[in-house]
Design a protein around this motif. Structure first.
Motif, mmCIF file in Angstrom:
data_model
loop_
_atom_site.group_PDB
_atom_site.id
_atom_site.type_symbol
_atom_site.label_atom_id
_atom_site.label_comp_id
_atom_site.label_asym_id
_atom_site.label_seq_id
_atom_site.Cartn_x
_atom_site.Cartn_y
_atom_site.Cartn_z
ATOM 1 N N GLY A 155 17.354 -15.223 25.679
ATOM 2 C CA GLY A 155 16.960 -16.039 24.543
ATOM 3 C C GLY A 155 17.845 -15.713 23.354
ATOM 4 N N VAL A 156 17.733 -16.535 22.339
ATOM 5 C CA VAL A 156 18.550 -16.331 21.151
ATOM 6 C C VAL A 156 18.022 -15.146 20.343
ATOM 7 N N ALA A 157 18.869 -14.645 19.470
ATOM 8 C CA ALA A 157 18.506 -13.504 18.629
ATOM 9 C C ALA A 157 17.257 -13.820 17.807
ATOM 10 N N LYS A 207 12.588 -10.750 22.363
ATOM 11 C CA LYS A 207 12.796 -10.281 23.743
ATOM 12 C C LYS A 207 12.522 -8.785 23.866
ATOM 13 N N SER A 208 13.057 -8.015 22.960
ATOM 14 C CA SER A 208 12.859 -6.562 23.008
ATOM 15 C C SER A 208 11.392 -6.201 22.814
ATOM 16 N N VAL A 209 10.711 -6.934 21.946
ATOM 17 C CA VAL A 209 9.294 -6.687 21.704
ATOM 18 C C VAL A 209 8.486 -6.976 22.960
ATOM 19 N N VAL A 210 8.773 -8.093 23.627
ATOM 20 C CA VAL A 210 8.055 -8.442 24.860
ATOM 21 C C VAL A 210 8.290 -7.376 25.924
ATOM 22 N N LEU A 211 9.532 -6.937 26.079
ATOM 23 C CA LEU A 211 9.814 -5.902 27.085
ATOM 24 C C LEU A 211 9.106 -4.599 26.752
ATOM 25 N N GLN A 212 9.051 -4.235 25.468
ATOM 26 C CA GLN A 212 8.357 -3.006 25.078
ATOM 27 C C GLN A 212 6.858 -3.133 25.337
#
Length: 53
Positions: free
Chosen positions: A23-25, A29-34
């Motif tokens: 996805g775009v910046a 994405k990082s929050v979902v993975l965390q």
């Protein structure tokens, strides 16, 4: 921080040991993975290991 319980639950039911999000910046994405890692009592690796090491 946005909570995405339906998405986290869906991702936690996948049988693959690897999850890749694109996805775009700024889309979280990082929050979902965390959040997924916390839900699954796991860790997030943000880079691949060096194959030369």
């Amino acid at each position: 921080m946005w909570q995405r319980p339906a998405l986290i639950h869906y991702l936690s039911t996948l049988s693959s040991p690897i999850v890749a999000l694109m996805g775009v910046a700024g889309m979280g994405k990082s929050v979902v993975l965390q959040q997924l890692a916390e839900f699954c009592h796991s860790v997030v690796s943000e880079q691949l290991p060096d194959p030369q090491a």
